[in-house]
Scaffold this motif. Structure first.
Motif, PDB file in Angstrom:
ATOM      1  N   ARG A  90      83.601  15.894 -31.283  1.00  0.00           N
ATOM      2  CA  ARG A  90      83.891  14.603 -31.599  1.00  0.00           C
ATOM      3  C   ARG A  90      84.036  13.780 -30.320  1.00  0.00           C
ATOM      4  O   ARG A  90      83.579  12.618 -30.176  1.00  0.00           O
ATOM      5  CB  ARG A  90      85.434  14.555 -32.006  1.00  0.00           C
ATOM      6  CG  ARG A  90      85.197  14.559 -33.641  1.00  0.00           C
ATOM      7  CD  ARG A  90      86.518  14.527 -34.438  1.00  0.00           C
ATOM      8  NE  ARG A  90      86.940  16.168 -34.548  1.00  0.00           N
ATOM      9  CZ  ARG A  90      87.983  16.416 -34.283  1.00  0.00           C
ATOM     10  NH1 ARG A  90      89.182  15.764 -34.364  1.00  0.00           N
ATOM     11  NH2 ARG A  90      88.272  17.786 -34.547  1.00  0.00           N
ATOM     12  N   LYS A  91      84.471  14.528 -28.986  1.00  0.00           N
ATOM     13  CA  LYS A  91      84.576  13.682 -27.820  1.00  0.00           C
ATOM     14  C   LYS A  91      82.962  13.285 -27.322  1.00  0.00           C
ATOM     15  O   LYS A  91      82.809  12.553 -26.592  1.00  0.00           O
ATOM     16  CB  LYS A  91      85.430  14.558 -26.848  1.00  0.00           C
ATOM     17  CG  LYS A  91      86.875  14.648 -27.120  1.00  0.00           C
ATOM     18  CD  LYS A  91      87.633  15.366 -26.321  1.00  0.00           C
ATOM     19  CE  LYS A  91      89.210  15.269 -26.751  1.00  0.00           C
ATOM     20  NZ  LYS A  91      89.868  16.272 -25.775  1.00  0.00           N
ATOM     21  N   HIS A  92      82.159  14.529 -27.637  1.00  0.00           N
ATOM     22  CA  HIS A  92      80.813  14.272 -27.071  1.00  0.00           C
ATOM     23  C   HIS A  92      80.191  13.067 -27.669  1.00  0.00           C
ATOM     24  O   HIS A  92      79.583  12.169 -27.247  1.00  0.00           O
ATOM     25  CB  HIS A  92      80.002  15.421 -27.404  1.00  0.00           C
ATOM     26  CG  HIS A  92      78.667  15.384 -26.801  1.00  0.00           C
ATOM     27  ND1 HIS A  92      77.588  14.820 -27.530  1.00  0.00           N
ATOM     28  CD2 HIS A  92      78.155  15.911 -25.620  1.00  0.00           C
ATOM     29  CE1 HIS A  92      76.502  14.951 -26.741  1.00  0.00           C
ATOM     30  NE2 HIS A  92      76.890  15.832 -25.653  1.00  0.00           N
TER      31      HIS A  92
ATOM     32  N   LEU B 122      81.636   9.792 -26.443  1.00  0.00           N
ATOM     33  CA  LEU B 122      81.088   9.630 -25.188  1.00  0.00           C
ATOM     34  C   LEU B 122      79.584   9.208 -24.911  1.00  0.00           C
ATOM     35  O   LEU B 122      79.296   8.336 -24.180  1.00  0.00           O
ATOM     36  CB  LEU B 122      81.366  10.664 -24.089  1.00  0.00           C
ATOM     37  CG  LEU B 122      82.743  11.086 -23.991  1.00  0.00           C
ATOM     38  CD1 LEU B 122      83.119  12.432 -23.306  1.00  0.00           C
ATOM     39  CD2 LEU B 122      83.397   9.965 -23.126  1.00  0.00           C
ATOM     40  N   THR B 123      78.875   9.740 -25.923  1.00  0.00           N
ATOM     41  CA  THR B 123      77.306   9.616 -25.621  1.00  0.00           C
ATOM     42  C   THR B 123      76.703   9.046 -26.750  1.00  0.00           C
ATOM     43  O   THR B 123      75.422   8.905 -26.739  1.00  0.00           O
ATOM     44  CB  THR B 123      76.726  11.291 -25.484  1.00  0.00           C
ATOM     45  OG1 THR B 123      76.856  11.862 -26.755  1.00  0.00           O
ATOM     46  CG2 THR B 123      77.373  11.700 -24.302  1.00  0.00           C
ATOM     47  N   GLY B 124      77.318   9.177 -28.079  1.00  0.00           N
ATOM     48  CA  GLY B 124      76.474   8.445 -29.087  1.00  0.00           C
ATOM     49  C   GLY B 124      76.173   9.683 -30.041  1.00  0.00           C
ATOM     50  O   GLY B 124      76.935   9.910 -31.239  1.00  0.00           O
ATOM     51  N   PRO B 125      75.510  10.752 -29.893  1.00  0.00           N
ATOM     52  CA  PRO B 125      75.213  11.635 -30.783  1.00  0.00           C
ATOM     53  C   PRO B 125      76.175  12.781 -30.626  1.00  0.00           C
ATOM     54  O   PRO B 125      76.719  12.766 -29.504  1.00  0.00           O
ATOM     55  CB  PRO B 125      73.517  12.205 -30.350  1.00  0.00           C
ATOM     56  CG  PRO B 125      73.403  11.801 -29.086  1.00  0.00           C
ATOM     57  CD  PRO B 125      74.316  10.626 -28.825  1.00  0.00           C
TER      58      PRO B 125
ATOM     59  N   ASN C 260      86.147  14.950 -19.261  1.00  0.00           N
ATOM     60  CA  ASN C 260      85.731  16.365 -19.335  1.00  0.00           C
ATOM     61  C   ASN C 260      86.205  17.562 -18.664  1.00  0.00           C
ATOM     62  O   ASN C 260      85.466  18.636 -18.394  1.00  0.00           O
ATOM     63  CB  ASN C 260      84.082  16.509 -19.499  1.00  0.00           C
ATOM     64  CG  ASN C 260      83.502  16.470 -18.192  1.00  0.00           C
ATOM     65  OD1 ASN C 260      84.092  16.040 -16.945  1.00  0.00           O
ATOM     66  ND2 ASN C 260      82.296  16.660 -18.152  1.00  0.00           N
ATOM     67  N   ASP C 261      87.270  17.446 -17.942  1.00  0.00           N
ATOM     68  CA  ASP C 261      87.870  18.309 -17.310  1.00  0.00           C
ATOM     69  C   ASP C 261      88.998  19.046 -18.123  1.00  0.00           C
ATOM     70  O   ASP C 261      88.787  19.217 -19.327  1.00  0.00           O
ATOM     71  CB  ASP C 261      88.421  17.973 -15.888  1.00  0.00           C
ATOM     72  CG  ASP C 261      89.430  16.620 -16.053  1.00  0.00           C
ATOM     73  OD1 ASP C 261      89.666  16.092 -17.196  1.00  0.00           O
ATOM     74  OD2 ASP C 261      89.979  16.404 -15.113  1.00  0.00           O
ATOM     75  N   GLY C 262      90.075  19.759 -17.912  1.00  0.00           N
ATOM     76  CA  GLY C 262      90.884  20.097 -18.661  1.00  0.00           C
ATOM     77  C   GLY C 262      90.666  21.212 -19.477  1.00  0.00           C
ATOM     78  O   GLY C 262      89.730  22.256 -19.222  1.00  0.00           O
ATOM     79  N   ASP C 263      90.807  21.219 -21.034  1.00  0.00           N
ATOM     80  CA  ASP C 263      90.450  21.983 -21.756  1.00  0.00           C
ATOM     81  C   ASP C 263      88.928  22.088 -21.967  1.00  0.00           C
ATOM     82  O   ASP C 263      88.582  23.096 -22.470  1.00  0.00           O
ATOM     83  CB  ASP C 263      91.239  21.483 -23.291  1.00  0.00           C
ATOM     84  CG  ASP C 263      92.680  21.918 -23.295  1.00  0.00           C
ATOM     85  OD1 ASP C 263      93.226  22.544 -22.444  1.00  0.00           O
ATOM     86  OD2 ASP C 263      93.245  21.464 -24.206  1.00  0.00           O
TER      87      ASP C 263
END
Length: 173
Positions: free
Chosen positions: A59-61, A64-67, A101-104
């Protein structure tokens, strides 16, 4: 060139084949966000493959990026198997963007890499804002106006964590 070479996968296959026939060492950097059949063909002729991963969470990807990242992660698994069998290099690259995109995500990156049969190394690159002037020239708003580069201590901590997980890490801090 500013674009993913595998968006022109037929040309890249022909180009890499021509290079190999002349004894030229081949390498590409890609997001791996292409159909598997096109990706697999290139894996049979490339010597070094650099895959840029952005985020491991689907979901985060996507945000952030669309796909999403399912195709990317599946292609990374495929590359790991094929390049291991061919004794070629696979480098996973990730730009570290503080708060994004750091952390978990770093733990998830380590788990993903450890699940693969083979990765030569991981390269961590600190996020920077060098290209913001291009947005100004185009009259567009920069998408991450308040994000700063990670501190060298943060990059070192991430590197140490991945190394403790048995992952070979190169960092450009």
């Amino acid at each position: 060139s500013g674009g993913d070479p595998l968006l022109q996968s037929k040309f890249m296959f022909e180009f890499l084949t021509a290079c190999r026939s002349q004894g030229v060492h081949t390498a590409i950097e890609t997001s791996a966000c292409v159909p598997e059949d096109q990706f697999a063909a290139v894996l049979e002729i490339v010597d070094w493959l650099f895959i840029d991963l952005k985020h491991l969470d689907y979901r985060k990807h996507k945000l952030l990026t669309g796909p999403g990242n399912r195709v990317i992660l599946n292609n990374t698994r495929l590359a790991s198997s094929i390049l291991r069998a061919r004794n070629k290099a696979l480098v996973i690259r990730m730009v570290i963007v503080p708060g994004i995109n750091d952390g978990d995500n770093i733990r998830d990156l380590a788990d993903f890499i450890k699940s693969l049969p083979f990765v030569s190394q991981v390269e961590l690159l600190p996020y920077h804002r060098f290209g913001t002037y291009k947005y100004d020239l185009l009259g567009r708003q920069f998408p991450l106006p308040d994000v700063e580069s990670p501190r060298s201590e943060q990059m070192e901590k991430i590197c140490r964590y991945l190394e403790e997980q048995g992952i070979v890490v190169a960092s450009s801090t």
